[in-house]
Structures are given as structure tokens and as C-alpha cells.
Design a protein around this motif. Structure first.
Motif, mmCIF file in Angstrom:
data_model
loop_
_atom_site.group_PDB
_atom_site.id
_atom_site.type_symbol
_atom_site.label_atom_id
_atom_site.label_comp_id
_atom_site.label_asym_id
_atom_site.label_seq_id
_atom_site.Cartn_x
_atom_site.Cartn_y
_atom_site.Cartn_z
ATOM 1 N N MET B 196 37.329 36.957 76.752
ATOM 2 C CA MET B 196 37.956 36.634 75.471
ATOM 3 C C MET B 196 38.617 35.248 75.517
ATOM 4 S SD MET B 196 40.639 39.199 73.616
ATOM 5 C CE MET B 196 42.167 38.557 74.238
ATOM 6 N N VAL B 197 39.366 35.021 76.604
ATOM 7 C CA VAL B 197 40.045 33.723 76.717
ATOM 8 C C VAL B 197 39.037 32.617 77.011
ATOM 9 C CG1 VAL B 197 41.766 32.384 78.006
ATOM 10 C CG2 VAL B 197 42.176 34.799 77.491
ATOM 11 N N ALA B 198 38.082 32.934 77.900
ATOM 12 C CA ALA B 198 37.112 31.913 78.309
ATOM 13 C C ALA B 198 36.340 31.375 77.117
ATOM 14 C CB ALA B 198 36.151 32.500 79.349
ATOM 15 N N GLU B 199 36.029 32.282 76.217
ATOM 16 C CA GLU B 199 35.262 31.860 75.038
ATOM 17 C C GLU B 199 36.028 30.842 74.204
ATOM 18 O OE1 GLU B 199 34.504 35.631 73.337
ATOM 19 O OE2 GLU B 199 32.856 36.075 74.741
ATOM 20 N N LYS B 200 37.322 30.989 74.181
ATOM 21 C CA LYS B 200 38.154 30.062 73.409
ATOM 22 C C LYS B 200 38.373 28.726 74.142
ATOM 23 C CE LYS B 200 39.623 31.941 69.570
ATOM 24 N NZ LYS B 200 39.602 31.179 68.298
ATOM 25 N N SER B 201 37.988 28.731 75.415
ATOM 26 C CA SER B 201 38.287 27.542 76.223
ATOM 27 C C SER B 201 37.132 26.548 76.202
ATOM 28 C CB SER B 201 38.563 27.949 77.665
ATOM 29 O OG SER B 201 37.339 28.250 78.304
ATOM 30 N N GLN B 202 37.319 25.440 76.882
ATOM 31 C CA GLN B 202 36.272 24.424 76.996
ATOM 32 C C GLN B 202 35.352 24.725 78.172
ATOM 33 O OE1 GLN B 202 36.220 21.904 74.699
ATOM 34 N NE2 GLN B 202 38.036 22.841 73.777
ATOM 35 N N LYS B 203 35.587 25.864 78.824
ATOM 36 C CA LYS B 203 34.829 26.155 80.036
ATOM 37 C C LYS B 203 33.353 26.409 79.734
ATOM 38 C CE LYS B 203 38.727 28.214 82.473
ATOM 39 N NZ LYS B 203 38.882 27.350 83.643
ATOM 40 N N ASP B 204 32.537 26.120 80.753
ATOM 41 C CA ASP B 204 31.084 26.256 80.611
ATOM 42 C C ASP B 204 30.671 27.686 80.945
ATOM 43 O OD1 ASP B 204 28.394 26.167 80.681
ATOM 44 O OD2 ASP B 204 28.235 24.544 82.184
ATOM 45 N N PRO B 205 30.096 28.408 79.975
ATOM 46 C CA PRO B 205 29.704 29.806 80.250
ATOM 47 C C PRO B 205 28.749 29.899 81.434
ATOM 48 C CG PRO B 205 29.527 29.307 77.927
ATOM 49 C CD PRO B 205 29.784 27.999 78.612
ATOM 50 N N LYS B 206 27.993 28.830 81.702
ATOM 51 C CA LYS B 206 27.067 28.895 82.825
ATOM 52 C C LYS B 206 27.816 28.948 84.149
ATOM 53 C CE LYS B 206 23.312 26.579 80.497
ATOM 54 N NZ LYS B 206 23.161 25.201 79.994
ATOM 55 N N GLU B 207 29.040 28.551 84.079
ATOM 56 C CA GLU B 207 29.830 28.630 85.297
ATOM 57 C C GLU B 207 30.560 29.955 85.435
ATOM 58 O OE1 GLU B 207 32.553 25.454 86.183
ATOM 59 O OE2 GLU B 207 30.980 23.946 85.848
ATOM 60 N N TYR B 208 31.293 30.318 84.393
ATOM 61 C CA TYR B 208 32.158 31.493 84.572
ATOM 62 C C TYR B 208 31.419 32.812 84.454
ATOM 63 C CZ TYR B 208 32.784 31.622 79.379
ATOM 64 O OH TYR B 208 32.607 31.683 78.029
ATOM 65 N N ILE B 209 30.324 32.843 83.693
ATOM 66 C CA ILE B 209 29.600 34.110 83.561
ATOM 67 C C ILE B 209 29.068 34.584 84.926
ATOM 68 C CG2 ILE B 209 27.621 35.290 82.492
ATOM 69 C CD1 ILE B 209 29.723 34.837 80.422
ATOM 70 N N PRO B 210 28.348 33.715 85.668
ATOM 71 C CA PRO B 210 27.863 34.187 86.983
ATOM 72 C C PRO B 210 29.009 34.590 87.907
ATOM 73 C CG PRO B 210 26.865 32.078 86.398
ATOM 74 C CD PRO B 210 27.924 32.335 85.389
ATOM 75 N N PHE B 211 30.061 33.853 87.863
ATOM 76 C CA PHE B 211 31.216 34.160 88.719
ATOM 77 C C PHE B 211 31.764 35.546 88.390
ATOM 78 C CE2 PHE B 211 35.946 33.731 89.357
ATOM 79 C CZ PHE B 211 35.905 33.794 90.732
ATOM 80 N N LEU B 212 31.885 35.829 87.073
ATOM 81 C CA LEU B 212 32.404 37.137 86.661
ATOM 82 C C LEU B 212 31.435 38.240 87.039
ATOM 83 C CD1 LEU B 212 34.035 36.379 83.175
ATOM 84 C CD2 LEU B 212 35.152 36.674 85.387
ATOM 85 N N ASN B 213 30.164 37.944 86.892
ATOM 86 C CA ASN B 213 29.174 38.965 87.245
ATOM 87 C C ASN B 213 29.224 39.291 88.728
ATOM 88 O OD1 ASN B 213 28.276 39.379 84.668
ATOM 89 N ND2 ASN B 213 26.672 37.786 84.793
ATOM 90 N N GLU B 214 29.368 38.246 89.491
ATOM 91 C CA GLU B 214 29.447 38.449 90.928
ATOM 92 C C GLU B 214 30.659 39.319 91.268
ATOM 93 O OE1 GLU B 214 29.828 35.516 94.757
ATOM 94 O OE2 GLU B 214 28.883 34.698 92.912
ATOM 95 N N LEU B 215 31.780 39.004 90.642
ATOM 96 C CA LEU B 215 33.003 39.789 90.886
ATOM 97 C C LEU B 215 32.802 41.246 90.522
ATOM 98 C CD1 LEU B 215 35.866 37.448 89.600
ATOM 99 C CD2 LEU B 215 35.464 38.191 91.949
ATOM 100 N N ARG B 216 32.140 41.465 89.398
ATOM 101 C CA ARG B 216 31.912 42.830 88.916
ATOM 102 C C ARG B 216 31.208 43.701 89.954
ATOM 103 N NH1 ARG B 216 32.635 43.081 83.017
ATOM 104 N NH2 ARG B 216 31.863 41.065 82.317
ATOM 105 N N ARG B 217 30.364 43.064 90.777
ATOM 106 C CA ARG B 217 29.582 43.831 91.734
ATOM 107 C C ARG B 217 30.415 44.298 92.938
ATOM 108 N NH1 ARG B 217 25.484 40.221 90.372
ATOM 109 N NH2 ARG B 217 26.081 38.810 92.038
ATOM 110 N N LEU B 218 31.572 43.686 93.126
ATOM 111 C CA LEU B 218 32.362 43.959 94.342
ATOM 112 C C LEU B 218 33.107 45.294 94.257
ATOM 113 C CD1 LEU B 218 33.958 40.428 94.909
ATOM 114 C CD2 LEU B 218 31.984 41.417 96.092
ATOM 115 N N GLU B 219 33.402 45.828 95.436
ATOM 116 C CA GLU B 219 34.241 47.038 95.534
ATOM 117 C C GLU B 219 35.607 46.675 94.938
ATOM 118 O OE1 GLU B 219 37.457 49.197 97.298
ATOM 119 O OE2 GLU B 219 36.888 47.209 98.045
ATOM 120 N N PRO B 220 36.208 47.587 94.146
ATOM 121 C CA PRO B 220 37.407 47.210 93.360
ATOM 122 C C PRO B 220 38.500 46.491 94.170
ATOM 123 C CG PRO B 220 36.701 49.408 92.775
ATOM 124 C CD PRO B 220 35.800 48.970 93.890
ATOM 125 N N ASN B 221 38.902 47.027 95.363
ATOM 126 C CA ASN B 221 39.973 46.364 96.118
ATOM 127 C C ASN B 221 39.558 44.974 96.572
ATOM 128 O OD1 ASN B 221 42.089 48.275 96.122
ATOM 129 N ND2 ASN B 221 40.877 49.535 97.537
#
Lengths: 636, 636
Positions: B196-221
Motif C-alpha cells: 500500500m505504501v510502496a505504491e504511493k512511493s517513487q519506488k520501482d515495483p521491479k525492485e520491491y515486488i521480487p524482494f517482497l515475494n522472496e520474503l514471503r517464501r521464508l519461514e515466519p521467524n
């Protein structure tokens, strides 16, 4: 109007003195002496006029004056004082001792000795009476020597040319009391002298002759002892009786005890002799009576009185020496163990747990009790060492850990209650000071007009940081007298002690602020002294994984210490003295008010130095590194 | 001249304020607010006027004012300062905080919280933007909560009545930097928020989307750990990685080492776990680097690293713990003995002979060396105890007696040379003081006319007992600056330290008197501290029949102590302060001179407090009973 004839005999003293001085300078002693006698000028001037010249020319003086009577007159007139500084200051105009002429503290002795030497060289017989005078006149009269001189004269076959022994003795008795001279004669142990003096006295020959005959029969040392005792010269008596051998040792010991001559007596006997040991025993008993048990123990050791030594050392808990005694006394191991246990209990009572543990470990052979004792005494490191040494690590679980927690709880509680007190005192101190400053200000604004009744009041406010100024409290007798007495350093020290006791923490008491400062100082000293104890507790706690509790304690203690450090400049403001001056000399007062105060002596005379407790903050032992890094950042 | 029309619009501020205050008192918030906006009166007054009344009537305020914009205006204007004490003092006439109204150190937080509660109760949707403002405005902005609120709004099915989630986020980004908000969103571990915040920012979705996806795959802790590390929240990262089990422990340990999170990490693992021990080992290594060997040793014990613990304790000579380590390491008796000997040597070097003797006796089993060590350390009683215990009384003749004599000779020599120095210093001190008093007197007799160049000179002589007054010595930069700086307590403390170093014993140096006092104080402290040592020496000497030598030492020491006691009032006269005042305010000066001095600030501003060493005499430990009765009367 005076009859005309008398006027011719008036000699102004200044002119006479001037003349005497001139003659003395010219070594015209005869003329000077005659002039001085005639005008009743103090004879000391002969010497005092120029001491060194006189001493160099004693022979000339004697040759010129020649008369025995004149010499005696001169000698008996001698005083220690320098008349050029006292009687004849006007002529000499010296008010202070001339540093060039060194003050001679034994002026009379110096003159007597020089005179006697010169007289003897001139003619001993002719000047005998003057020689006797030089003996008597000395600061410690040499009456024995004087008597010997008379005795020699009597025994000499020379027909008395100038004076007989009889006459000489009569002259001596004119100078000295006959009873004193009798004792002196007795003190020379020379019975001829004693008889000679006794015959001149009012004494009854039926009394002294048998006494002297009895003495004559005694062995020389015992004779001397008897005489010394008679003359109450107990130290000499001791010296002489000590030479009389075993048969008189009982008397010797009695003398020692009666006159407490223990140390002197110990010097007179060989430490290995039985006499020495008996004296040491008596001394030990005496010291025991005086409750000097440690020293008594040492004396009993010298006396080889092992049981007594043991008791003495036991009484003063000097346990290290005791097992030498028990060995001498043939104690069994069980007896030693029992003794060790008794001592250990007493040492624990004095908070000497480390000593108690050594006794239990090494003499009672009770390892367990030794370890428990060390734990009780919070000697964590030594307790652990003993556990390791004796392979009794089971005590860690059974005793050490719970003791650590107890100790922790105790420290936390003590620190909390101390902190609460500290807070209470500092807050109250600020209030009291503010009140007093206000009262002082109001007083000064009132014009600072000092009248009779306000004098105390004013001086008190100016003299100290914050004494109460409610005048009704200042009417007590002691307060007044201390204010007005012009006391020396020592007595003002004593007074301060008394004042110390007058400080009360009760709200509104006159010295409440001093009491508060003193109470905070006590807390600061105590808290500061805990460093080592808390340091070792923290280390032990961390080692056994009580990290969190240890962190709590470290934070609490550190907080208290830094709170103290911050509070010190408030409790003991650096400006103490400055503040006082400001209230009197500050910009709000007028120059006239100050001048008036100074003229009335209000400022100067009452600047009493404050007690060091009030003036100087306690110093903290900041060098002690007690903190653990591991406990510093405990927040996750 | 101003145009006439404007005159009608002039509202004297005092009148406006008076009107505002009346309206606030009547809870007419709407009117007050309008008036304040119009006349640009600081909005804080609404609260500051009467905090408790405002807090009780927040609801009324909200109901009257109603406008979201106005609320935001009020909230964003909030400051911690109390404007009745700063801006509007004239109207309120309070210069000091009213003790009745407790100073609220969290004024803004209090208002924000009260406001938010009231707004939510009123209408959460309507006042959403103001609620967001209360989150942002807090001293620690609660941006996470603000974001959650927006997220909830977006997810709710209610058709946005007043404001959309989109609009709310835009408003929030108006208040807060977008990157900060992005990190906050990330920190909630809520990827929806991040997006939600990223979309409002100047950030490049090509950067943060993969990063978030990668995080999503990790064990919660591990995911949370990765995010925390990314956000440099290392303590949180540690907490999360600690839950990731053994496979990630390497990373955990690296994190601990990189960011020195040892204590935090130790809290997170069980002391019996291998992880705990690994961390303790690292911590031990870190502490060793920091040269905190004792604490490192404790950590190595926790890590069960016996060899390292042994070395650490050895380095800091904490020998008591070491034999637990040697037992763990299976040392032979010979190895232990060797270690004990090495340690004993080092302890002797630090004058810890008693400890050294325990090592030699109990671990090296070398009784003879233990006894000799105790004798070397002048531990007479303990040496004798060991001799008795091990039946080695032969050491009395072979070692103890000669050591007693050596120790005696040494003490006699030390006392003599100290006494000589003490004499020298006190004599010289009297001379220096006399010279300075004379110079001061001459100065005052010169009229005390203070001109520009003499100012220093005068103030120095009045401020201290006896600083040198040769003005040529007072021109150094440091001296001048310290005289004129109006310093706080702390900095004047530091300055004093510096001054301490400037004191030199050299004859004629400016602070020679201070240097002399300080030197005598050192001697006094040292001599006073000898009591216990001399006491035990005397007792041992008497026990072995060195009574005469012991008496000599006792007499010498006693003489020195009483000489010191007599000298203290001379070195530290009680009248220090009084004297100073006398020189300025004494009978020899005129009232005019004093008044002039006061007017010029000469007296008041330069009353520098003296160093405690100069002001307060050292206290003697008179309670220590060291003397022996047997040595007191040694004259026969």
C-alpha cells in the motif's frame, strides 16, 4: 621639701647604669661590683651585660673581687632571666632576644660550672664556701658533691687555713634544709657523711645510730636497696635488690608489684632466667587486670605460662597464637577441635568469617562447617575455593545459590531504604535552606540595623550556611557563652563535638540542616563502602546464571551511586563561603550597612569555621571497578 | 502615517487575550478558537490556560469545533512548552511553574491520547484524519497504528463516507516522509501495508515486488529476522533468529558478534544449551580483547571453556577459582604445584603475601616456602601460626628473628626520613606564609586602591590563604581565564585538578604553600596508615625479647604521631576563612575601601573555594590502639 643634705646623695639610675656598663666593658669587675652593691643593681647584669665576655673572664672577675662573701652574694642572686630584657630594658633598648646571642636555657648552671672550675683553679680551700654555693645553686642541686667536698676537707690533714669542715657544713645547712641534706647523705650510701650531717641536725642519736649500725651489717647491695627504699627511690632500689640473688627475689618481686616497675624489672634479668619469667607472669596478671589481654598473652608467653597465655589470647580472639599453647599443653586433637569450634563461633559473631573458616577447616577438620561459614559471611570466592579444594561442589546447589539470592534480596532492600532516606533528607534540606535564606533576606531587607538583642541573630545568620534564625531558639546558655568566648583552636574543636550532638533531624530543630547534611554523609559513606561486597556478589551471581537479578542489583546500585554523585554539589555547594559573603556584602546591601557591621565587629568575630562534615563533601571511591559489562545493557 | 481604515482593525493583544481567557473559562471553545485563529494566538493556550479543565472537556471542544481541519490545525501546533510561562507571561503573570499544576512532561502525548479517545467515541470515520494526526504527533510517532487504521479502512466494506483509504494515506504521507513510512510498514511484517505504501512511493515495483515475494517464501521467524536486519533493528532481529533453530545459529552468532549483543543473546538461550555456551565463549573472547579478564573468566566458566577460563583468571590473579579449572582439565598434582608456585611469585610481587602463602602451603605443599613468604610479607602472626601448625618452629631462629630486625631497621629509617621531610615542609610553610602575609599587609597599607592592573593581584590575595602575590606570575593565560569565567561547580572542580598539578614544591613557586600543605598531608596519611603494621611488628618483637628496640620504635613512632597532631592546627589553622576576611575587612582598612571593593565586585566574585586538601586537615585514626604498655616507661 627634703633636707638639703640628701640631695647630694641622689644618683640617677641611668647614669649609674651607664657607668656600670662602661666598667664591665673595661673588665673593671671590682669597681662595677662595688657600684652595683651600693646602688642595689641586680647582680645578674654582670653576666647579662655580655655573657660571652664574662665567661671568658671569670678568672679576672675572681682575681679582682677576691671576697668569698661577694662571690656568694653574686651566686645566690643568679636568676635565669636576662635582666637586660626585663629590668634594664631602657638602658639596653632590646625588647627581643638578640638572635646573635643565643638564649642560654641553663644560664645559672653555666655560670656555676664556669665559676667552680675557676675557683678550684685559684684556691680550692680559700673559696670552699663559694664552691659549695655553686653546687647548691644548680638547677638540680649537687648536694652529694657538696657533702663529699666537706668530708674530704675533714679527712685531710691540712690544718684548715681558711675554713673548717665544721664551718663549711654549717654554711651548707644555711643554704639547704637539714632533713634534705640528711637524705642526700644517706643517698650517697656513705655513713660518715650521714653521721656528719646527723650530728648537725636536731635528730636523736638514739634513733639514727642504731639504724645506721643495722644498715652497716647488711650485704652492700641489700644495704643500698634498703636505703633506696627508705628514700623512696624505688627504681634504684630495684636495681640494687636485683643484684642480691635468689634469696631476696621475693622482696624484689614485691617491690616490682607494689610500684609497677615491670618493664624496668624485665630489663634487669635475663629472659631465660626464672626471675624474668616470674616478673613476666606478674606483669601478665597486671595487664590482665587492666584488660590488656593481648599484651598479657605476650607476657605469659615470655613467662612460659601456657595456660594463662591461652586464656588471654582466647579472651581477645588472637586465635593464630593459641595452637602453639595447646601444643605446649599437650591438647589432644579433640580438645583442639573443640577449642577451634568455640573460637569460630566467636569470630563469626565479630563478622570474621574467613578466620572462623580456617579454624573449622584446619583445626576442627570440619570442611562442611567451614564452607557454610564462608557462605554465611558472603565470602563467595573463598567458599568456592574450599569447595573445589575439598571436592565438595554439592554445596553450590545446597547452600551457595540460595545464599546468593538471600544476599541479593538483602542488598536490594538495604539500597531501597537508604535511597528513600537519602531522598527524604535532600528534599527536606532544600526546603530548610530555602526557608532560612528567605528569613535571612527578610532580615537584611529590614535594614540590617543591629541593636543589642538582635546581635546574636545577625551574627549567626552571617556565620553559617543555614542555621535557624528564629531568635527564640538562641537564648540557651551554652549558645551564648560559645558565641562570646574568645576560644583557642582546641576548645573550639571540643565545642564542635558538643554541637554535633545538638544537631537533630527533628523538623524545625535549630540545626536541622546540619543534621540532614551529616545524615546524608553517613548514607554516602555506607553506600560507597559497599562496592567490594556488591562487586563480589554480582560476579558470583553471574557465574551461577542469576544474570537478570544481578543486572537489577547493578542498575539499582549504579543508579544510587550516580544519584549521590549528582546530589553532592547540591548538598555541599562549592559556593558556601561565597554565599555567606553575598548575603552580607551582596549588591542589595549598602556600603554603610557593611561599614557599620564591620565596625561593630559583627562580620569578623563570628566567622566560626564550620565542621568538616558540613564544609567538605565525602569523597567517593570512584576507582573501584565493580561493574560488570555483562549487566550493562539488559534491555532487549 | 497609516491609512485611517486600518486603525479600526487594531486589537490590542492584551484585550484579545483577556477575551480568549474568558471564553475558555466559560468553555466557549468555538468562539475562543475562532478568535485565536483570527489574531494568530498560539493554539497551545487552549490547553495551557487550564490543562485539567481542557482534558475534562475534550468532548465539548470536539462537539463545538467539529471541523477536522481545525482539529488538525490545533494538533499540529502543539508544543511541549507552556505558553503561559513563555509567550503570554504578561497576561498570566506566572514566572515559575505553579506547584499546584504539576508540570506535565508529556503534554503532547497526553493531549493526543485524550483527543484520539474522544474522536473515536464521537465518529471514527468522520475524524479519521485527525486521529491519524494524533498518532503522528506523538513524541514517538505511532506510525504502525496509523497504517493499520488505513488498512482497516480499505478492507472494510463500508462505502467511505467521509474519506477513502487512498485519501487517508495521502494525508499521512503529507505528514510523514514516504521512505520512513515504507520502513514502518515493513516493520509491521504486514506485506499488504508495505505494498500500500510502496505504491504511493517513487519506488520501482521491479525492485520491491521480487524482494517482497522472496520474503514471503521464508519461514515466519526467519522472515521477520530478515526484515529486522534490513531495517537495522538488530535486537529484534536477534530475538527472531534465536527462534530459528540450530540451522540458523551460525547467522545468529554472527549477528551477536557483529553488533555486540552478547548480553541480549545470553538472555535468549537456556544456560545449559550449547548455543548459550557458544555465545558465552564469544563474549569471553570479546571481554578478553577489552582486557576485562575477570569477567571473561566468568564467561568462559559459563561456556565451560576451562582452559580459557584458567588463563583469564591467571591473567588477573583471581587464583581462588583456578583450581576448579585445573580439576576439570585433569591437572596432576605436580602441574597444580607448578601453577601455584608461579602464581605465588606474582602475588608476592603485588604484596599479597598471605594469598601466596596459601597457594604454597595448600597447593604446592611447600610449607617452608609458605612460611618464608609470610615472613617476607611481615605477616608475623600468620607466619607463627603456620610454624606452630606444621611444627616448624625452627624458622623462628633461622628466619623470623632476623626479619623482625630488618623490618625494625626499615621502619626506623622510613620514619626518620619522613620526619625530616615533614619538619622541612612545615618550617618552610611558616616562612612562606609569613612572607605572603607581609606582602599582603604592605599592599593593603598602600591604600588598597584598586586599579585595572592590580585587580588580579588584589582578588588573589583576598581569595586564598597564601597564594603568591608577585603579579608577574599571574599573567599566564590559564590563570586569567579561570579568574574571569563564571564557571559551574563541575568545571571549577576540573580546574582545581589542573591547579593541583601546578603546585610545585620548588622554593618561590607561586603555589609553594599549597604544594607544601599537600606534601605534609601525604606524609600524615602515610604515617597514620602504619599503625597496624607497626603494632604487629612491636608485638612480635616483644614476644621474642627485642624489648629495647621495640621501645625505641614505639617512642619514635609515638613521637612522630603526636608531633603531627600538634602540627595540624598550624598547617590547617581553623581561622583560615576568618583570616581572609580580616585582611579585607579588618580594623586597618577603612569603610570606604571596603565599599569600593564590594562595588567593584572584588570581594564577592573571587571567593574561590579552596581545594579540600588545603582547607581540611587529614583525620587521624586515633582509635587504633597500637601501643604496648610494656614499652612505655623504658627509663630505669
Amino acid at each position: 621639701q627634703m633636707p638639703r643634705g640628701n640631695l647630694e646623695a641622689i644618683h640617677p639610675r641611668a647614669l649609674v647604669l651607664s657607668s656600670v656598663r662602661k666598667k664591665l666593658d673595661n673588665l673593671q669587675f671590682k669597681e662595677a661590683f662595688t657600684l652595683m652593691r651600693k646602688h642595689r643593681i641586680n647582680m645578674n647584669l654582670i653576666y647579662d651585660h655580655n655573657p660571652s665576655v664574662f665567661l671568658e673572664n671569670v678568672k679576672t672577675f675572681i682575681q679582682q673581687v677576691e671576697s668569698v662573701n661577694h662571690f656568694n652574694l653574686f651566686l645566690t642572686d643568679l636568676q635565669e632571666e636576662d635582666v637586660t630584657l626585663t629590668m634594664y630594658t631602657a638602658a639596653y633598648n632590646r625588647f627581643l632576644p638578640d638572635p646573635g646571642r643565643a638564649a642560654n636555657p641553663n644560664k645559672i648552671d653555666t655560670i656555676c660550672n664556669a665559676f667552680r672550675v675557676a675557683l678550684c683553679a685559684q684556691d680550692e680551700n680559700k673559696y670552699l664556701l663559694s664552691i659549695l654555693t655553686t653546687y647548691v645553686k644548680k638547677s638540680t642541686p649537687q648536694l652529694g658533691e657538696a657533702l663529699q667536698l666537706i668530708k674530704a676537707l675533714r679527712e685531710s690533714n691540712i690544718k684548715a687555713q681558711y675554713v673548717s669542715a665544721e664551718e663549711a657544713l654549717t654554711y651548707l645547712l644555711f643554704l639547704v634544709d637539714v632533713n634534705e641534706l640528711y637524705d642526700v647523705a644517706m643517698g650517697t650510701y656513705d655513713f660518715d657523711l650521714v653521721l656528719m650531717v646527723a650530728e648537725k641536725s636536731q635528730k636523736d642519736p638514739k634513733e639514727y645510730i642504731p639504724f645506721l649500725n643495722e644498715l652497716r651489717r647488711l650485704e652492700p647491695n641489700y644495704q643500698r636497696y634498703t636505703i633506696d627504699k627508705h628514700l623512696r627511690r624505688f627504681k634504684l632500689a630495684l636495681l640494687n635488690i636485683s643484684k642480691c640473688g635468689d634469696e631476696h627475689f621475693g622482696e624484689c618481686l614485691k617491690l616490682v608489684k607494689d610500684h609497677k616497675l615491670y618493664t624496668e624489672a624485665l630489663h634487669l634479668f635475663n629472659p631465660s632466667s626464672s626471675q624474668y619469667k616470674e616478673i613476666a607472669l606478674s606483669y601478665g596478671n597486671y595487664l590482665t587486670e587492666r584488660r590488656s589481654h593481648e599484651e598479657a598473652g605476650i607476657m605469659y608467653v615470655k613467662a612460659e605460662q601456657w595456660e594463662l597465655a591461652l586464656q588471654a589470647f582466647k579472651t581477645c580472639l588472637q586465635w593464630q597464637q593459641m595452637f602453639f599453647m595447646t601444643a605446649k599443653l599437650g591438647y589432644t586433637h579433640d580438645q583442639e577441635a573443640e577449642l577451634a569450634r568455640t573460637l569460630a563461633e566467636q569470630l563469626k559473631g565479630q563478622n570474621k568469617h574467613t578466620d572462623a573458616a580456617i579454624l573449622l577447616e584446619q583445626y576442627a577438620k570440619d570442611i562442611e562447617e567451614a564452607i557454610v561459614t564462608l557462605i554465611q559471611g558472603s565470602q563467595w570466592t573463598e567458599a568456592l575455593r574450599l569447595m573445589y579444594y575439598h571436592k565438595r561442589m554439592d554445596f553450590i546447589e545446597s547452600d551457595l545459590k540460595s545464599a546468593l539470592i538471600d544476599s541479593y534480596n538483602q542488598q536490594v532492600e538495604i539500597l531501597s531504604s537508604m535511597k528513600a532516606d537519602f531522598e527524604k533528607y535532600t528534599v527536606r534540606l532544600a526546603v530548610v535552606r530555602q526557608e532560612k535564606a528567605k528569613a535571612r533576606q527578610e532580615f537584611l531587607e529590614g535594614g540590617g540595623n543591629v541593636n543589642e538583642t538582635d546581635a546574636d541573630l545577625f551574627s549567626d545568620t552571617s556565620s553559617a550556611t543555614g542555621e535557624s534564625i528564629q531568635s527564640s531558639r538562641y537564648t540557651s546558655e551554652s549558645q551564648r557563652s560559645s558565641l562570646y568566648s574568645n576560644s583557642t583552636g582546641r576548645s573550639s574543636r571540643n565545642r564542635r563535638k558538643a554541637e554535633h550532638k545538638k544537631w537533630k533531624l527533628k523538623e524545625g530543630s535549630p540545626y536541622e540542616d546540619f543534621a540532614l547534611i551529616s545524615a546524608t554523609a553517613k548514607i554516602i559513606h555506607y553506600v560507597d563502602s559497599l562496592r567490594a561486597e556488591i562487586s563480589s556478589l554480582l560476579r558470583a551471581m553471574v557465574q551461577f546464571h542469576y544474570d537478570e537479578k544481578a543486572a537489577t542489583l547493578q542498575v539499582q546500585y549504579e543508579g544510587f551511586l550516580s544519584h549521590i554523585e549528582k546530589s553532592i554539589p547540591e548538598i555541599w555547594p562549592e559556593e558556601t563561603e561565597k554565599t555567606n559573603l553575598n548575603t552580607v556584602l551582596g549588591p542589595d546591601t549598602t556600603a554603610n550597612a557593611i561599614a557599620r557591621a564591620v565596625q561593630q565587629g559583627q562580620i569578623v568575630t563570628t566567622e566560626e569555621p564550620l565542621d568538616p562534615v558540613i564544609r567538605v563533601p565525602p569523597s567517593l571511591n570512584k576507582d573501584h571497578k565493580w561493574k560488570l559489562h555483562a549487566l550493562e545493557q539488559a534491555d532487549v
